[in-house]
Design a protein around this motif. Structure first.
Motif, PDB file in Angstrom:
ATOM      1  N   SER A 164      -0.002   6.761   6.753  1.00 33.91           N
ATOM      2  CA  SER A 164      -0.934   5.469   6.084  1.00 33.91           C
ATOM      3  C   SER A 164      -0.431   4.616   6.972  1.00 33.91           C
ATOM      4  CB  SER A 164      -0.541   5.310   4.762  1.00 33.91           C
ATOM      5  OG  SER A 164      -1.043   6.083   3.932  1.00 33.91           O
TER       6      SER A 164
ATOM      7  N   THR B  83       0.202  13.653   6.690  1.00 36.97           N
ATOM      8  CA  THR B  83      -0.527  12.395   6.258  1.00 36.97           C
ATOM      9  C   THR B  83       0.159  11.166   6.638  1.00 36.97           C
ATOM     10  OG1 THR B  83      -1.592  13.846   4.175  1.00 36.97           O
ATOM     11  CG2 THR B  83      -1.589  11.215   4.038  1.00 36.97           C
TER      12      THR B  83
ATOM     13  N   ARG C 167     -10.002  10.876   7.635  1.00 31.08           N
ATOM     14  CA  ARG C 167      -9.463   9.809   6.612  1.00 31.08           C
ATOM     15  C   ARG C 167      -9.371  10.158   5.124  1.00 31.08           C
ATOM     16  NH1 ARG C 167      -8.232   4.905   7.937  1.00 31.08           N
ATOM     17  NH2 ARG C 167      -9.116   5.095  10.068  1.00 31.08           N
ATOM     18  N   GLY C 168      -8.485   9.999   4.490  1.00 32.33           N
ATOM     19  CA  GLY C 168      -8.357  10.577   3.031  1.00 32.33           C
ATOM     20  C   GLY C 168      -9.014   9.503   2.190  1.00 32.33           C
ATOM     21  N   SER C 169      -8.741   9.669   0.989  1.00 27.79           N
ATOM     22  CA  SER C 169      -9.912   8.712   0.038  1.00 27.79           C
ATOM     23  C   SER C 169      -8.981   7.412  -0.414  1.00 27.79           C
ATOM     24  CB  SER C 169      -9.728   9.470  -1.434  1.00 27.79           C
ATOM     25  OG  SER C 169      -8.386   9.725  -1.995  1.00 27.79           O
ATOM     26  N   LYS C 170      -7.810   7.319   0.212  1.00 27.09           N
ATOM     27  CA  LYS C 170      -6.997   6.132  -0.155  1.00 27.09           C
ATOM     28  C   LYS C 170      -6.881   5.520   1.462  1.00 27.09           C
ATOM     29  CE  LYS C 170      -4.477   7.563  -3.932  1.00 27.09           C
ATOM     30  NZ  LYS C 170      -2.986   7.977  -4.676  1.00 27.09           N
ATOM     31  N   GLY C 171      -7.789   5.886   2.424  1.00 26.71           N
ATOM     32  CA  GLY C 171      -7.462   5.275   3.866  1.00 26.71           C
ATOM     33  C   GLY C 171      -6.514   5.850   4.674  1.00 26.71           C
ATOM     34  N   GLU C 172      -5.496   6.879   4.240  1.00 27.62           N
ATOM     35  CA  GLU C 172      -4.798   7.379   5.242  1.00 27.62           C
ATOM     36  C   GLU C 172      -5.492   8.408   6.169  1.00 27.62           C
ATOM     37  OE1 GLU C 172      -5.223  10.491   1.625  1.00 27.62           O
ATOM     38  OE2 GLU C 172      -5.595   8.173   1.876  1.00 27.62           O
TER      39      GLU C 172
END
Length: 558
Positions: free
Chosen positions: A512, A510, A478-483
């Motif tokens: 979202s 990626t 999970r990335g920093s923006k929730g993706e």
């Protein structure tokens, strides 16, 4: 349609009624024998008078619907009722016995979306409907074979050659009745794929309780869902996925598909023998055979001692853990005849553990005690309970078998409570179970990005083996923006034989606001060689194959 005849209306004794012959039975004789049977068993079976009380009150359902439900309860519980009912049903259609239009209950198909959200390119399937699922995959002679639930829930199969990078298929392998005629899309009968010793592929698919015209279920007391028949097809030629033939050797009423192929080539098929209030069974296909033997009942649902309208039943999950053993974990599910289902926790509780030794066909608990089949709630609590989540107030939304952890028997369960839903582990040591442990591997692996910064929200890591080495992996995090990110990684230290420390090489995609599900494709040694990925975003849902660091698109799918 017949009228209702309750035990109070019988003028002859129960014993004399049950002695009547069953051939060419009239409606009057059938009703009298049925009522006598109910009177006989109501003394010891609290569910029968309770069901009749609900029928008279038309509680939740009409009288005709309750009549249907009571008949199924009798048919699955009492073998003496089956020849009586079968004789009466002969030459009568379902709607001649019951004045019901049950098809309308499952025909409310939602309108398709006007616009499908964009999802990554690189898929190999058409756009899919239903619940998120990765299908069933095998790795055979350098090829990845994937069976999945495709258009209108029919089973499809495709293969990918890992040597030359080419696709074959997808081909339609059978016809599912599951979601036809305007019905809602249903994923209970998603395909399970196996290959036997002579190279014939076998796909089991399409079941959620059978069709109304199939009549009553002889090994369950739950009414048929009419969601579709469970079917079994085999490839007509070895190692060929272009032609298929149907085998009539499994129950059409079954729901769910799970298979295990053992070291001697025998294939075990695990399924629920109907809808919710049904036993779980397994079928065995001996090596060299093309058909399954008669089913073996693993569990049996029981009417609750607290309320005869409730039924204690299970959800099971099998997994092969050696050439001769299958580990089975399961949870307790409380169902009911009113068909009320709590959408918050679905009445799923506890974690149970046992194993099947296929050399003698016996089940054993963690202490090595041989278990008597079928398993009921009372037996499960006494001999197989690994985690009592009822006592902690926690929901076990699912269970999963795990191989031994440092010599300790283990199982996974999906814990659900206020504000959390996560997988945990329970292990057995020194005569007791310990729950609430982290899943294996989650604390051991580290991943850094291309700049050397550690990634904390790792969801899954799949080390991939190529040419005898495990230098690459697929990482889902999970990335920093929730993706959600799927990326290729390489092993940092070549001396790291366990593959615990990784560095990202490149991001594949990626996404979202999407649901992502993954399934490793393993060779005979258990090493992952590829990864099947399902990416679903609203009405868009596709399957992807990850191999050698990237998605491998099938050019036939647009």
């Amino acid at each position: 349609m017949h009228t209702f005849l309750t035990p109070a209306l019988i003028t002859l004794s129960a014993s004399s009624m049950l002695a009547l012959p069953c051939s060419a039975i009239s409606e009057e004789d059938y009703l009298q024998q049925r009522a006598a049977l109910i009177e006989k068993h109501s003394k010891d079976d609290a569910a029968l008078p309770a069901l009749h009380k609900l029928m008279e009150a038309e509680d939740t359902f009409t009288k005709e619907q309750w009549l249907f439900k009571i008949d199924q309860y009798l048919y699955g519980n009492y073998k003496e009722f089956q020849p009586i009912y079968d004789s009466y049903r002969e030459d009568r259609d379902f709607n001649e016995i019951y004045d019901l239009d049950l098809e309308t209950a499952i025909a409310a198909k939602p309108a398709p979306p006007q616009k499908y959200p964009e999802i990554p390119q690189g898929y190999f399937s058409e756009n899919l409907n239903g619940n998120t699922n990765t299908g069933s995959a095998l790795f055979v002679d350098g090829k990845v074979y994937i069976a999945y639930q495709g258009h209108l829930t029919d089973p499809y199969i495709a293969s990918y050659d890992t040597q030359n990078g080419t696709w074959d298929g997808p081909y339609k392998a059978g016809h599912s009745t599951l979601s036809k005629n305007g019905r809602q899309v249903d994923s209970h009968g998603r395909p399970s794929l196996e290959i036997n010793g002579d190279g014939h592929f076998h796909i089991i698919f399409g079941g959620h309780g059978g069709e109304w015209v199939d009549g009553l279920n002889p090994i369950s007391f739950d009414t048929p869902h009419a969601g579709g028949r469970m079917l079994h097809v085999a490839s007509t030629k070895p190692y060929d996925i272009t032609g298929w033939e149907q085998k009539d050797d499994i129950s059409p009423y079954a729901s769910y598909t799970a298979t295990c192929k053992m070291g001697n080539g025998d294939i075990y098929f695990f399924t629920r023998a109907g809808t919710h209030k049904s036993p779980w069974v397994y079928y065995r296909m001996k090596s060299g055979s093309q058909s399954f033997e008669a089913p073996v009942k693993i569990t049996w649902p029981t009417v609750s001692e607290g309320d005869p309208i409730d039924v204690d039943t299970f959800y099971i999950k099998p997994a092969k853990i050696s050439d001769t053993e299958i580990l089975v974990t399961f949870l307790w599910h409380v169902c009911n005849f009113r068909e009320y289902h709590n959408k918050e926790h679905y009445s799923r509780t506890n974690t149970y553990y046992m194993r099947l030794d296929t050399t003698d066909g016996s089940f054993y608990n963690v202490e090595g005690r041989k278990l008597e089949l079928p398993i009921t709630k009372k037996k499960a609590d006494k001999y197989t309970l690994a985690y009592n989540s009822e006592a902690t107030g926690e929901t076990c939304f699912g269970t999963r078998p795990l191989s031994n952890q440092n010599g300790r028997p283990a199982a996974a369960y999906e814990a659900k409570g206020p504000g959390y839903r996560e997988w945990r582990m329970v292990t057995y040591e020194d005569g007791k179970w310990t729950h609430g442990l982290p899943m294996p591997g989650t604390e051991e692996h580290t991943v850094v990005d291309t700049k050397g910064k550690r990634i904390k929200s790792i969801r899954e890591i799949f080390p991939m083996k190529k040419d005898g080495r495990t230098d690459k992996a697929a990482v889902v995090y999970r990335g920093s923006k929730g993706e959600t990110v799927i990326a290729a990684a390489k092993r940092i230290n070549k001396k790291d034989s366990e593959g615990q420390h990784w560095k990202l090489k490149k991001q594949q995609t990626t996404v979202s606001g999407a649901r992502i599900q993954t399934q490793p494709v393993r060779d005979e040694s258990g090493d992952a060689v590829a990864l099947v990925v399902n990416i679903r975003k609203a009405g868009s849902q596709r399957l992807y194959l990850w191999h050698d660091g990237q998605f491998r698109a099938n050019p036939t799918q647009k």
